[in-house]
Design a protein around this motif. Sequence first.
Motif, mmCIF file in Angstrom:
data_model
loop_
_atom_site.group_PDB
_atom_site.id
_atom_site.type_symbol
_atom_site.label_atom_id
_atom_site.label_comp_id
_atom_site.label_asym_id
_atom_site.label_seq_id
_atom_site.Cartn_x
_atom_site.Cartn_y
_atom_site.Cartn_z
ATOM 1 N N SER A 1 5.339 7.843 14.427
ATOM 2 C CA SER A 1 4.334 8.178 14.384
ATOM 3 C C SER A 1 3.301 7.440 13.094
ATOM 4 O O SER A 1 3.905 6.663 12.679
ATOM 5 C CB SER A 1 3.259 9.865 14.008
ATOM 6 N N GLU A 2 1.910 6.561 13.117
ATOM 7 C CA GLU A 2 1.598 6.203 12.933
ATOM 8 C C GLU A 2 1.599 6.775 10.780
ATOM 9 O O GLU A 2 1.592 5.160 10.196
ATOM 10 C CB GLU A 2 0.584 5.884 12.582
ATOM 11 N N SER A 3 1.508 7.218 10.989
ATOM 12 C CA SER A 3 2.043 8.483 9.684
ATOM 13 C C SER A 3 3.423 8.271 8.878
ATOM 14 O O SER A 3 3.308 8.179 7.286
ATOM 15 C CB SER A 3 1.748 10.080 9.094
ATOM 16 N N GLU A 4 4.245 7.806 9.166
ATOM 17 C CA GLU A 4 5.671 7.278 9.347
ATOM 18 C C GLU A 4 5.540 5.884 8.426
ATOM 19 O O GLU A 4 5.242 4.884 9.390
ATOM 20 C CB GLU A 4 6.889 7.801 10.480
ATOM 21 N N ASP A 5 6.627 5.845 7.568
ATOM 22 C CA ASP A 5 6.711 4.536 7.218
ATOM 23 C C ASP A 5 7.730 3.887 7.617
ATOM 24 O O ASP A 5 8.726 4.493 8.257
ATOM 25 C CB ASP A 5 7.339 4.474 5.751
ATOM 26 N N PHE A 6 7.865 2.550 7.696
ATOM 27 C CA PHE A 6 8.746 1.406 8.874
ATOM 28 C C PHE A 6 9.840 1.989 7.956
ATOM 29 O O PHE A 6 9.361 1.318 6.712
ATOM 30 C CB PHE A 6 8.348 0.384 9.678
ATOM 31 N N VAL A 7 10.943 1.474 8.459
ATOM 32 C CA VAL A 7 12.033 1.659 7.891
ATOM 33 C C VAL A 7 13.000 0.705 8.264
ATOM 34 O O VAL A 7 13.479 0.864 9.719
ATOM 35 C CB VAL A 7 12.600 3.535 7.461
ATOM 36 N N VAL A 8 13.449 -0.489 7.789
ATOM 37 C CA VAL A 8 14.830 -1.314 8.122
ATOM 38 C C VAL A 8 15.756 -0.971 7.285
ATOM 39 O O VAL A 8 15.897 -0.018 6.290
ATOM 40 C CB VAL A 8 14.137 -3.009 7.668
ATOM 41 N N GLY A 9 16.645 -1.698 8.507
ATOM 42 C CA GLY A 9 18.262 -1.733 7.402
ATOM 43 C C GLY A 9 18.509 -2.468 6.697
ATOM 44 O O GLY A 9 17.629 -3.447 6.679
ATOM 45 N N ASP A 10 19.646 -2.771 6.519
ATOM 46 C CA ASP A 10 20.001 -3.685 5.396
ATOM 47 C C ASP A 10 20.458 -4.866 5.480
ATOM 48 O O ASP A 10 20.333 -5.032 7.457
ATOM 49 C CB ASP A 10 21.840 -3.200 5.418
ATOM 50 N N PRO A 11 19.957 -5.917 5.183
ATOM 51 C CA PRO A 11 19.727 -7.344 6.233
ATOM 52 C C PRO A 11 21.217 -7.750 6.529
ATOM 53 O O PRO A 11 21.571 -7.295 6.434
ATOM 54 C CB PRO A 11 19.433 -7.491 4.086
ATOM 55 N N PRO A 12 21.328 -8.853 7.660
ATOM 56 C CA PRO A 12 21.937 -9.518 7.963
ATOM 57 C C PRO A 12 23.305 -9.862 6.984
ATOM 58 O O PRO A 12 22.157 -10.686 6.144
ATOM 59 C CB PRO A 12 21.781 -9.622 9.748
ATOM 60 N N ASP A 13 24.235 -10.462 7.944
ATOM 61 C CA ASP A 13 24.984 -11.069 7.030
ATOM 62 C C ASP A 13 24.370 -12.550 7.838
ATOM 63 O O ASP A 13 24.457 -12.316 8.259
ATOM 64 C CB ASP A 13 26.549 -11.392 7.210
ATOM 65 N N GLY A 14 24.270 -13.568 6.942
ATOM 66 C CA GLY A 14 23.761 -14.842 7.064
ATOM 67 C C GLY A 14 24.066 -16.135 6.491
ATOM 68 O O GLY A 14 24.697 -16.046 5.264
ATOM 69 N N PRO A 15 24.134 -17.354 6.729
ATOM 70 C CA PRO A 15 23.368 -17.480 7.663
ATOM 71 C C PRO A 15 24.388 -17.855 9.453
ATOM 72 O O PRO A 15 25.569 -17.431 8.256
ATOM 73 C CB PRO A 15 22.950 -19.165 8.142
ATOM 74 N N PRO A 16 23.522 -17.117 10.099
ATOM 75 C CA PRO A 16 22.699 -17.470 10.554
ATOM 76 C C PRO A 16 22.091 -16.502 10.468
ATOM 77 O O PRO A 16 21.966 -15.681 9.966
ATOM 78 C CB PRO A 16 22.521 -18.495 12.289
ATOM 79 N N TRP A 17 20.641 -16.208 10.443
ATOM 80 C CA TRP A 17 19.687 -15.128 10.213
ATOM 81 C C TRP A 17 18.856 -14.954 11.633
ATOM 82 O O TRP A 17 18.305 -15.989 11.728
ATOM 83 C CB TRP A 17 18.245 -15.633 9.164
ATOM 84 N N PRO A 18 19.048 -13.974 11.577
ATOM 85 C CA PRO A 18 18.278 -13.605 13.407
ATOM 86 C C PRO A 18 16.525 -13.525 13.306
ATOM 87 O O PRO A 18 16.426 -13.485 11.558
ATOM 88 C CB PRO A 18 18.305 -11.988 13.344
ATOM 89 N N VAL A 19 16.134 -14.327 13.674
ATOM 90 C CA VAL A 19 14.562 -14.841 13.725
ATOM 91 C C VAL A 19 13.901 -13.416 13.237
ATOM 92 O O VAL A 19 13.554 -13.213 12.506
ATOM 93 C CB VAL A 19 13.857 -14.983 15.053
ATOM 94 N N ASP A 20 14.024 -11.884 14.237
ATOM 95 C CA ASP A 20 13.454 -10.707 13.489
ATOM 96 C C ASP A 20 14.015 -9.994 12.324
ATOM 97 O O ASP A 20 12.521 -10.049 11.248
ATOM 98 C CB ASP A 20 13.972 -9.261 15.047
ATOM 99 N N PHE A 21 14.661 -10.351 11.933
ATOM 100 C CA PHE A 21 15.283 -10.238 10.165
ATOM 101 C C PHE A 21 14.094 -11.373 10.174
ATOM 102 O O PHE A 21 13.198 -10.706 8.932
ATOM 103 C CB PHE A 21 16.799 -10.543 9.845
#
Length: 74
Positions: A3-23
């Motif tokens: 829902s809009e009231s919930e905070d967006f939670v991201v996971g742990d950062p990926p190992d990189g490089p290369p870095w995913p564009v979404d990250f």
Amino acid sequence: MTSESEDFVVGDPPDGPPWPVDFLADLHAGLYPDDPELLGRVYADPEACRVLEALERVADDLRRLGRSALGEAE
């Protein structure tokens, strides 16, 4: 789906490089905390820097368009 009231939670950062564009987009949007080690690893990667610079140009363009639509000076 969250829902809009919930905070967006991201996971742990990926190992990189290369870095995913979404990250990189999430990082640019401020969804990850300022972690000097992570930022150092990301900014040491020339391709990641190019993506982040492109994202910043898009954000700048959108800000300019928003001001133009509101009739504000650039």
